[in-house]
Motif scaffolding. Structure first.
Motif, PDB file in Angstrom:
ATOM      1  N   GLY A 193       0.670  -1.242   0.047  1.00  9.52           N
ATOM      2  CA  GLY A 193       0.074   0.222  -0.188  1.00  9.52           C
ATOM      3  C   GLY A 193       0.940   1.315   0.141  1.00  9.52           C
ATOM      4  N   GLY A 194       1.999   1.106  -0.009  1.00 16.14           N
ATOM      5  CA  GLY A 194       2.996   2.421   0.011  1.00 16.14           C
ATOM      6  C   GLY A 194       2.965   3.035  -1.360  1.00 16.14           C
ATOM      7  N   VAL A 195       3.656   4.237  -1.374  1.00 18.52           N
ATOM      8  CA  VAL A 195       3.599   5.363  -2.391  1.00 18.52           C
ATOM      9  C   VAL A 195       4.261   4.669  -3.548  1.00 18.52           C
ATOM     10  CG1 VAL A 195       5.770   6.472  -1.651  1.00 18.52           C
ATOM     11  CG2 VAL A 195       4.089   7.500  -2.899  1.00 18.52           C
ATOM     12  N   GLN A 196       5.314   3.744  -3.731  1.00 20.12           N
ATOM     13  CA  GLN A 196       5.863   3.098  -4.528  1.00 20.12           C
ATOM     14  C   GLN A 196       5.061   2.769  -5.518  1.00 20.12           C
ATOM     15  OE1 GLN A 196       6.735   2.694  -1.197  1.00 20.12           O
ATOM     16  NE2 GLN A 196       8.805   2.913  -1.092  1.00 20.12           N
ATOM     17  N   GLY A 197       3.850   1.966  -5.116  1.00 20.46           N
ATOM     18  CA  GLY A 197       2.925   1.169  -6.049  1.00 20.46           C
ATOM     19  C   GLY A 197       1.761   1.925  -6.512  1.00 20.46           C
ATOM     20  N   LEU A 198       1.719   3.113  -6.425  1.00 17.69           N
ATOM     21  CA  LEU A 198       0.477   4.130  -6.785  1.00 17.69           C
ATOM     22  C   LEU A 198       0.879   4.736  -8.163  1.00 17.69           C
ATOM     23  CD1 LEU A 198      -0.354   5.807  -3.329  1.00 17.69           C
ATOM     24  CD2 LEU A 198      -1.085   3.832  -4.574  1.00 17.69           C
ATOM     25  N   ASP A 199      -0.046   5.341  -8.608  1.00 21.18           N
ATOM     26  CA  ASP A 199      -0.065   5.836  -9.985  1.00 21.18           C
ATOM     27  C   ASP A 199      -0.903   7.079  -9.947  1.00 21.18           C
ATOM     28  OD1 ASP A 199       2.082   4.732 -11.910  1.00 21.18           O
ATOM     29  OD2 ASP A 199       0.862   2.753 -11.514  1.00 21.18           O
ATOM     30  N   GLY A 200      -0.754   7.701 -11.172  1.00 25.00           N
ATOM     31  CA  GLY A 200      -1.653   9.001 -11.163  1.00 25.00           C
ATOM     32  C   GLY A 200      -1.938   9.805 -10.212  1.00 25.00           C
ATOM     33  N   GLU A 201      -2.940  10.263 -10.154  1.00 27.12           N
ATOM     34  CA  GLU A 201      -3.715  11.385  -9.101  1.00 27.12           C
ATOM     35  C   GLU A 201      -3.236  10.814  -7.509  1.00 27.12           C
ATOM     36  OE1 GLU A 201      -4.686  15.141  -7.698  1.00 27.12           O
ATOM     37  OE2 GLU A 201      -4.146  14.281  -9.577  1.00 27.12           O
ATOM     38  N   VAL A 214      -1.221  12.917  -4.938  1.00 19.78           N
ATOM     39  CA  VAL A 214      -1.429  13.293  -3.543  1.00 19.78           C
ATOM     40  C   VAL A 214      -0.737  12.593  -2.661  1.00 19.78           C
ATOM     41  CG1 VAL A 214      -3.373  13.193  -2.238  1.00 19.78           C
ATOM     42  CG2 VAL A 214      -3.856  13.614  -4.385  1.00 19.78           C
ATOM     43  N   ARG A 215      -0.296  11.415  -2.565  1.00 18.47           N
ATOM     44  CA  ARG A 215       0.583  10.634  -1.725  1.00 18.47           C
ATOM     45  C   ARG A 215       2.032  11.247  -1.517  1.00 18.47           C
ATOM     46  NH1 ARG A 215      -0.074   5.349   0.391  1.00 18.47           N
ATOM     47  NH2 ARG A 215      -2.196   5.660  -0.204  1.00 18.47           N
ATOM     48  N   LYS A 216       2.478  11.637  -2.920  1.00 17.99           N
ATOM     49  CA  LYS A 216       3.779  11.890  -2.947  1.00 17.99           C
ATOM     50  C   LYS A 216       4.143  13.322  -2.363  1.00 17.99           C
ATOM     51  CE  LYS A 216       8.092  11.633  -5.161  1.00 17.99           C
ATOM     52  NZ  LYS A 216       8.018  11.495  -6.456  1.00 17.99           N
ATOM     53  N   GLN A 217       2.725  14.165  -2.475  1.00 14.79           N
ATOM     54  CA  GLN A 217       2.993  15.589  -2.296  1.00 14.79           C
ATOM     55  C   GLN A 217       3.181  15.542  -0.650  1.00 14.79           C
ATOM     56  OE1 GLN A 217       3.010  18.231  -4.026  1.00 14.79           O
ATOM     57  NE2 GLN A 217       3.855  19.366  -2.215  1.00 14.79           N
ATOM     58  N   MET A 218       2.676  14.498   0.193  1.00 10.39           N
ATOM     59  CA  MET A 218       2.916  14.603   1.388  1.00 10.39           C
ATOM     60  C   MET A 218       4.279  14.257   1.838  1.00 10.39           C
ATOM     61  SD  MET A 218       1.501  11.586   4.183  1.00 10.39           S
ATOM     62  CE  MET A 218       2.433  10.338   3.428  1.00 10.39           C
ATOM     63  N   PHE A 219       4.849  13.490   1.178  1.00  8.87           N
ATOM     64  CA  PHE A 219       6.170  13.483   1.201  1.00  8.87           C
ATOM     65  C   PHE A 219       7.126  14.719   0.947  1.00  8.87           C
ATOM     66  CE2 PHE A 219       5.167   9.053   1.309  1.00  8.87           C
ATOM     67  CZ  PHE A 219       5.903   8.441   2.185  1.00  8.87           C
ATOM     68  N   GLU A 250      11.230  13.701 -12.602  1.00 10.38           N
ATOM     69  CA  GLU A 250      11.083  14.811 -11.763  1.00 10.38           C
ATOM     70  C   GLU A 250      10.582  14.359 -10.233  1.00 10.38           C
ATOM     71  OE1 GLU A 250      12.272  17.765 -12.428  1.00 10.38           O
ATOM     72  OE2 GLU A 250      12.697  16.771 -14.304  1.00 10.38           O
ATOM     73  N   HIS A 251      11.033  14.564  -9.240  1.00 13.81           N
ATOM     74  CA  HIS A 251      10.672  14.429  -7.954  1.00 13.81           C
ATOM     75  C   HIS A 251       9.175  14.587  -7.696  1.00 13.81           C
ATOM     76  CE1 HIS A 251      15.011  15.467  -7.283  1.00 13.81           C
ATOM     77  NE2 HIS A 251      14.880  14.284  -6.410  1.00 13.81           N
ATOM     78  N   ALA A 252       8.507  15.633  -8.047  1.00 11.94           N
ATOM     79  CA  ALA A 252       7.139  16.000  -7.727  1.00 11.94           C
ATOM     80  C   ALA A 252       6.297  15.250  -8.695  1.00 11.94           C
ATOM     81  CB  ALA A 252       6.804  17.577  -7.973  1.00 11.94           C
ATOM     82  N   VAL A 253       6.720  14.710  -9.845  1.00 11.27           N
ATOM     83  CA  VAL A 253       5.669  14.006 -10.661  1.00 11.27           C
ATOM     84  C   VAL A 253       6.017  12.504 -10.845  1.00 11.27           C
ATOM     85  CG1 VAL A 253       4.972  13.911 -13.106  1.00 11.27           C
ATOM     86  CG2 VAL A 253       5.549  16.264 -12.128  1.00 11.27           C
ATOM     87  N   ASN A 254       7.346  12.376 -11.122  1.00  7.55           N
ATOM     88  CA  ASN A 254       7.748  11.004 -11.220  1.00  7.55           C
ATOM     89  C   ASN A 254       8.046  10.024  -9.977  1.00  7.55           C
ATOM     90  OD1 ASN A 254       9.395  12.583 -13.909  1.00  7.55           O
ATOM     91  ND2 ASN A 254       7.579  11.026 -14.448  1.00  7.55           N
ATOM     92  N   HIS A 255       8.220   9.010 -10.215  1.00  9.39           N
ATOM     93  CA  HIS A 255       8.660   8.057  -8.982  1.00  9.39           C
ATOM     94  C   HIS A 255      10.006   8.406  -8.447  1.00  9.39           C
ATOM     95  CE1 HIS A 255       5.138   5.427  -8.285  1.00  9.39           C
ATOM     96  NE2 HIS A 255       4.822   6.040  -9.509  1.00  9.39           N
ATOM     97  N   ARG A 256      10.895   9.452  -8.847  1.00  5.83           N
ATOM     98  CA  ARG A 256      12.139   9.699  -8.011  1.00  5.83           C
ATOM     99  C   ARG A 256      12.012   9.800  -6.569  1.00  5.83           C
ATOM    100  NH1 ARG A 256      16.489  12.064 -11.297  1.00  5.83           N
ATOM    101  NH2 ARG A 256      18.367  12.178  -9.763  1.00  5.83           N
ATOM    102  N   CYS A 257      12.939   9.313  -6.095  1.00  6.94           N
ATOM    103  CA  CYS A 257      12.814   9.478  -4.658  1.00  6.94           C
ATOM    104  C   CYS A 257      12.899  10.650  -3.981  1.00  6.94           C
ATOM    105  CB  CYS A 257      13.899   8.671  -3.780  1.00  6.94           C
ATOM    106  SG  CYS A 257      13.857   8.638  -2.406  1.00  6.94           S
ATOM    107  N   PRO A 258      11.832  11.013  -3.249  1.00  6.16           N
ATOM    108  CA  PRO A 258      11.736  12.368  -2.735  1.00  6.16           C
ATOM    109  C   PRO A 258      12.737  12.699  -1.244  1.00  6.16           C
ATOM    110  CG  PRO A 258       9.908  11.215  -1.719  1.00  6.16           C
ATOM    111  CD  PRO A 258      10.638  10.416  -2.670  1.00  6.16           C
ATOM    112  N   GLY A 259      13.396  11.603  -0.997  1.00  2.00           N
ATOM    113  CA  GLY A 259      14.292  11.724   0.204  1.00  2.00           C
ATOM    114  C   GLY A 259      15.834  11.955  -0.533  1.00  2.00           C
TER     115      GLY A 259
END
Length: 417
Positions: A81-89, A93-98, A354-363
């Motif tokens: 259920g983590g952010v790594q397995g999500l797509d689209g909106e 939304v989850r990525k923005q939290m990070f 891109e960090h904000a859009v793609n799955h590049r690690c926000p950390g």
């Protein structure tokens, strides 16, 4: 339509486990291509390498991350259920939290806590004959991350909780006992985090609203619902566990200082070289070699057909060492960053795009900052010796680590200039 070379083995999983980091690159060289087919973990898989392949891989119109990561990895490293397995909106939304937790102030605070933990550790190390740097830095980073995130942990539980984070990382690319240790560690850690989330929501513990524990506990998904305690636990571990993982990069930075001693004095005196040095550590010693996605719909790229549902694996190891992007790619050369063209698709130690859009690690910013702090401590705040030990790197192992985990001895605070 161009034929995609097929790996000769009917099932290449054994070869992947045997060769590890070099699996894709070896076959790309063998077939003189950046793309080939293989059967991995009982699935038809297309393997890719290089900057052009990375640009393709991060095209969200063509690929999805949902269901792409092997189950062995989800059960150990990522969590269900983590952010790594999500797509689209849902992913955005989850990525923005990070992303909201990665402000300059957050980075500065976490680095400050790490520096304090380093100083306490150096003081205690003076009373020890020798120290295994890798495990010691894991503890430093774990304590700093808990302070930053607002996660309460009893002092007598620090070593146990830290060891659980470390086991999830070390077992992610392993089989047999390493894998099962990682799964047990995740089960225990998720239970710990889920209980904290429920305590926050029940107002049974008080946490500052700016802390990650509070913000993840009250985060709402794309439908406006609170995350389940289990998923919130997974995402909290996606903040703590990677911070512990950065200890591996610090260990490799120490190895680079040992193997290239001229850099020690340069880094002690000149802040300007910290980032190039750290980036070269990240490029050369990235400890997870591949990323996975799935094809959304049939399409063609450069004449190659990508069938719907097939897994696609991007070679981070090979792309970060691609001679078309990097001169003398296997050499440790921080000075290369003064002149070589670096972009989000040829330098991908923690993913591309891109960090904000793609799955590049926000950390990624946390990573750079904590490695820099580790290098400062090693070159400016302590002296030590490196006794004879086994510093070989087994590139078939995932994740990589020097055999000895880098032992240091005769530790003393650095003389005040």
């Amino acid at each position: 339509m161009v034929y995609i070379p097929l790996d000769s083995s009917r099932e290449s999983s054994v070869a992947l486990l045997r060769e590890g980091n070099t699996f894709i690159s070896t076959r790309c060289e063998r077939y003189d291509t950046d793309i080939f087919r293989a059967r991995l973990m009982m699935e038809k898989t297309i393997c890719l390498r290089g900057e052009a392949a990375a640009r393709l891989f991060y095209d969200e119109q063509r690929f999805t991350r949902e269901g792409a990561a092997p189950g062995l990895l989800v059960k150990t490293l990522f969590g269900v259920g983590g952010v790594q397995g999500l797509d689209g909106e849902a992913h955005r939304v989850r990525k923005q939290m990070f992303m909201d937790l990665m402000s300059d102030a957050d980075i500065e605070e976490l680095t400050h806590y790490a520096a304090e933990e380093w100083q306490q550790a150096i003081e205690s190390w003076q009373r020890q004959t020798q120290v295994v740097l890798h495990s010691a830095v894991q503890r430093i980073h774990f304590r700093a991350a808990c302070r930053w995130a607002g996660v309460p942990v009893d002092e007598d539980a620090v070593d146990t909780r830290c060891a659980e984070q470390a086991a999830m990382i070390d077992g992610a690319g392993g089989v047999a006992s390493r894998h099962w240790q990682a799964r047990r560690a995740r089960k225990h850690s998720e239970a710990w985090m889920a209980a904290l989330v429920e305590q926050v929501r029940g107002n049974r513990i008080q946490v500052d609203e700016d802390r990650a524990l509070f913000r993840v506990s009250w985060h709402r998904d794309v439908q406006g619902d609170l995350l389940t305690p289990q998923v919130a636990a997974v995402e909290l571990l996606n903040l703590l566990r990677p911070t512990v993982a950065i200890a591996r990069f610090v260990t490799f930075a120490a190895l680079a200082l040992h193997e290239h001693p001229g850099w020690h004095e340069t880094l002690r005196q000149d802040d300007a070289w910290l980032e190039p040095f750290v980036q070269e550590v990240r490029r050369l010693y990235g400890f997870f070699p591949f990323l996975a996605a799935r094809v959304r719909e049939d399409f063609e790229w450069n004449g190659y057909r990508f069938p719907k549902g097939w897994r696609v694996m991007l070679d981070l190891y090979g792309t970060n060492r691609d001679p078309r992007s990097w001169a003398q790619p296997d050499e440790f050369r921080p000075e290369r960053y003064e002149r070589e063209a670096i972009n989000a698709y040829n330098f991908i130690p923690q993913g591309g795009g891109e960090h904000a859009v793609n799955h590049r690690c926000p950390g990624e910013w946390f990573t750079i900052a904590l490695i820099k702090e580790g290098v400062r401590q090693l070159t400016r705040h302590m002296t030590y010796e490196v006794p004879k030990q086994d510093l070989r790197i087994d590139w078939s192992r995932m994740p990589i680590i020097p055999e000895s985990r880098f032992v240091i001895a005769s530790i003393r605070p650095a003389a005040t200039p």
